[in-house]
Structure formats: C-alpha cells, structure tokens
Design a protein around this motif. Structure first.
Motif, short mmCIF file in Angstrom:
data_model
loop_
_atom_site.label_atom_id
_atom_site.label_comp_id
_atom_site.label_asym_id
_atom_site.label_seq_id
_atom_site.Cartn_x
_atom_site.Cartn_y
_atom_site.Cartn_z
N VAL A 163 0.82 -1.19 0.00
CA VAL A 163 0.00 0.00 0.00
C VAL A 163 0.87 1.25 0.00
CG1 VAL A 163 -1.76 1.26 1.28
CG2 VAL A 163 -1.85 -1.23 1.17
N ALA A 164 1.95 1.24 0.76
CA ALA A 164 2.79 2.43 0.87
C ALA A 164 3.41 2.82 -0.46
CB ALA A 164 3.90 2.16 1.89
N ASN A 165 3.61 1.86 -1.36
CA ASN A 165 4.25 2.14 -2.63
C ASN A 165 3.25 2.35 -3.77
OD1 ASN A 165 6.79 1.86 -1.49
ND2 ASN A 165 6.84 -0.35 -1.88
N ILE A 166 1.99 2.50 -3.43
CA ILE A 166 0.97 2.52 -4.47
C ILE A 166 1.15 3.63 -5.48
CG2 ILE A 166 -0.57 3.79 -2.93
CD1 ILE A 166 -1.51 1.49 -5.83
N LEU A 167 1.54 4.82 -5.03
CA LEU A 167 1.65 5.94 -5.96
C LEU A 167 2.78 5.74 -6.96
CD1 LEU A 167 0.93 8.96 -3.62
CD2 LEU A 167 -0.61 7.72 -5.14
N ALA A 168 3.77 4.91 -6.61
CA ALA A 168 4.86 4.63 -7.53
C ALA A 168 4.50 3.52 -8.50
CB ALA A 168 6.12 4.26 -6.76
N SER A 169 3.59 2.64 -8.11
CA SER A 169 3.29 1.49 -8.97
C SER A 169 1.87 1.00 -8.76
CB SER A 169 4.28 0.35 -8.69
OG SER A 169 4.24 0.01 -7.33
N LEU A 170 0.90 1.65 -9.38
CA LEU A 170 -0.46 1.10 -9.38
C LEU A 170 -0.41 -0.28 -10.03
CD1 LEU A 170 -2.61 4.19 -10.36
CD2 LEU A 170 -2.82 2.85 -8.29
N GLU A 171 -1.04 -1.25 -9.37
CA GLU A 171 -0.86 -2.64 -9.78
C GLU A 171 -1.30 -2.90 -11.21
OE1 GLU A 171 -3.32 -6.04 -8.21
OE2 GLU A 171 -1.44 -6.41 -7.18
N THR A 172 -2.43 -2.38 -11.61
CA THR A 172 -2.91 -2.65 -12.96
C THR A 172 -3.61 -1.43 -13.53
OG1 THR A 172 -5.04 -3.47 -12.18
CG2 THR A 172 -3.30 -5.11 -12.52
N ARG A 173 -3.46 -1.30 -14.82
CA ARG A 173 -4.21 -0.28 -15.55
C ARG A 173 -5.71 -0.55 -15.43
NH1 ARG A 173 -5.50 -0.59 -21.11
NH2 ARG A 173 -5.94 1.41 -22.11
N ALA A 174 -6.05 -1.84 -15.32
CA ALA A 174 -7.45 -2.22 -15.23
C ALA A 174 -8.12 -1.63 -14.00
CB ALA A 174 -7.57 -3.74 -15.20
N THR A 175 -7.41 -1.56 -12.88
CA THR A 175 -8.00 -1.02 -11.67
C THR A 175 -8.38 0.44 -11.86
OG1 THR A 175 -6.71 -2.53 -10.30
CG2 THR A 175 -7.63 -0.61 -9.20
N LYS A 176 -7.52 1.20 -12.52
CA LYS A 176 -7.82 2.61 -12.77
C LYS A 176 -9.03 2.76 -13.70
CE LYS A 176 -3.54 3.58 -14.01
NZ LYS A 176 -2.37 4.35 -14.49
N ILE A 177 -9.08 1.93 -14.72
CA ILE A 177 -10.21 1.99 -15.65
C ILE A 177 -11.51 1.66 -14.93
CG2 ILE A 177 -11.25 0.90 -17.68
CD1 ILE A 177 -8.38 0.47 -18.71
#
Length: 264
Positions: A163-177
């Motif tokens: 969670v702490a590193n989320i801004l550096a590496s969102l896990e998937t483009r799909a989550t944002k979509i």
C-alpha cells in the motif's frame, strides 16, 4: 458511453482498446466467487468527527447511517456480499480501512463522505478516483481534508509495503479503468435526481483509495456547509433515495464489467 469521460475525469487517459485490456487483465469478480464483495467505508468515526455542520451535526454519523442504509439496499438485491470498515462509532485508521479491503479480497471499495466547502452556496455530490495530481484546487482541498485524520505523518506511516508504494506502482491499468467506470456510473445514476457539484467527477490523491488491486471511488454525498444539502443528508427518506441510486450505479457497473469480460 463508458470510459468516454470528459471534464476533470479526463486526467487519466484511456484508449479505445481498454475494455478488451480490462477483460484480459482483470479476472477477479465472478471467477473467485459467485457474489462480488463490496466494501463500504463510512468515513471518519470515533475521535474523528469529520466535517461539522453549522448546527453541530457530525459527518461521521451521517456516513455511518448512509452506509448501513446502503448495505441493506445492496443485500436486498441478492447479488452481493457486503462488508463495512466500521459498523459503530469507532475510529479506524485509513491504512486499516484499505488493509481490510485487501484482506477480504473486495471486488469494489466505496468510501462515503460529506463535503465541508468554503462557500455555503456550493452544494451537491461529487465522485472521486485516485490520482497523483488533483484535477483542480477543489479536489486537492477535499483530499487534504479527508487524509488529515491520521495526523501529519499521514496514511503512509506503518502501512504495508504494497500500500505504501501505491503511488509509484499502481498494480494494474485495469484497476484505474474500473474505478473511473464506477465514478461514471454513479454520475449517470444521480443525474437529475441527486444534486451534484458542477463537474462532479474528479480525481485526487486520497489515502483511502490507494489499494492497487481493488476498483475504488470516494463519494462526497453532499455539502454539510450548505443548508439544503444538510437537510437532505439528515432526512432518512432522502438517504434511502441516495442508497437506491448508488445501488443502481453498482448494478450497472457489474453488469457492464461482466459484458466486457464476455466480450474479451
């Protein structure tokens, strides 16, 4: 049309091939269990009252009442399992709210809040998704307010590395979509029935939306600084209508995601 989002939400660009990419990348819902799990997050609680209306009502009480109403409405459909980050007037740290969603493998995370804006004439709901950079000054101000309950060290202190590193590496483009689709579906369901701020679909750096694996949105249900919104949010009949419109939006979200999955 899903993903064709204008205004402030266009801060995150999505290509026309997104539905197929989503179907290929994101196989969580329906494959893991029959009923999707929705995590409702009533904002604030306990020692953190949230926004305070001019007459003294606390945001934490409205968010909890609204979440309980929404849980009942969602369960009534028979389509979902519903969990909540809190069911009583207790304090829950922002990182624990996210960790609960991760631990329970939630398919959708919806955080419920009420705005406290500098201008009393501003009123209406707004829908937020996660972004490094706020879409506008209002979005940045709202995020700062909602992130402040964990003190100056903020959400990152003691948070799991994922969670702490989320801004550096969102896990998937799909989550944002998917998060953008949820915000869009809320907007469409509210239109003409639930008052909304101008250009209500926005993005900002909300701590409670930083799980990389779960589509998530933060819903500001109205402005406690506006007398009309405050009366609406305190009225059980109006809260029930709000729960109905949110449920309709979530139904639309899962219906469309299932169709995209089949098309992929």
């Amino acid at each position: 049309m899903r993903l064709a989002m204008g205004g402030a939400a266009a801060a995150i660009a999505v290509s026309g091939a997104a539905p197929r990419a989503w179907a290929a990348e994101h196989r969580r819902t329906f494959s893991r269990h029959i009923k999707p799990l929705i995590m409702l997050d009533p904002g604030h609680g306990g020692i953190d009252p949230g926004a305070i209306a001019p007459d003294g009502i606390f945001e934490k009480h409205i968010t909890l009442s609204s979440a309980l109403e929404l849980r009942q409405e969602l369960e009534r459909t028979g389509r979902y399992r519903v969990a909540m980050t809190r069911v009583h007037d207790v304090y829950v740290a922002l990182d624990k709210r996210v960790a609960d969603a991760v631990a329970q493998k939630a398919d959708l995370f919806l955080s419920l809040h009420c705005d406290h804006l500098p201008e009393a004439n501003l009123r209406g709901a707004s829908m937020f998704t996660l972004s490094n950079d706020a879409t506008d000054a209002l979005a940045a101000s709202v995020a700062q307010d909602e992130n402040s309950d964990d003190g100056p060290t903020g959400f990152m202190a003691g948070a799991p590395p994922q969670v702490a590193n989320i801004l550096a590496s969102l896990e998937t483009r799909a989550t944002k979509i998917s998060s953008l689709n949820l915000a869009q579906d809320l907007h469409a369901s509210f239109k003409g029935l639930i008052p909304m701020l101008p250009d209500p679909t926005r993005a900002a750096n909300f701590a409670v939306l930083r799980d990389p694996s779960t589509p998530a949105a933060l819903l500001e249900m109205g402005c406690l600084t506006n007398p009309l919104d405050e009366r609406r949010l305190r009225n059980p009949v109006q809260r029930r209508q709000l729960a109905e419109r949110i449920t309709l939006a979530i139904n639309t979200y899962f219906d469309n995601e299932a169709q995209q999955r089949m098309a992929g």
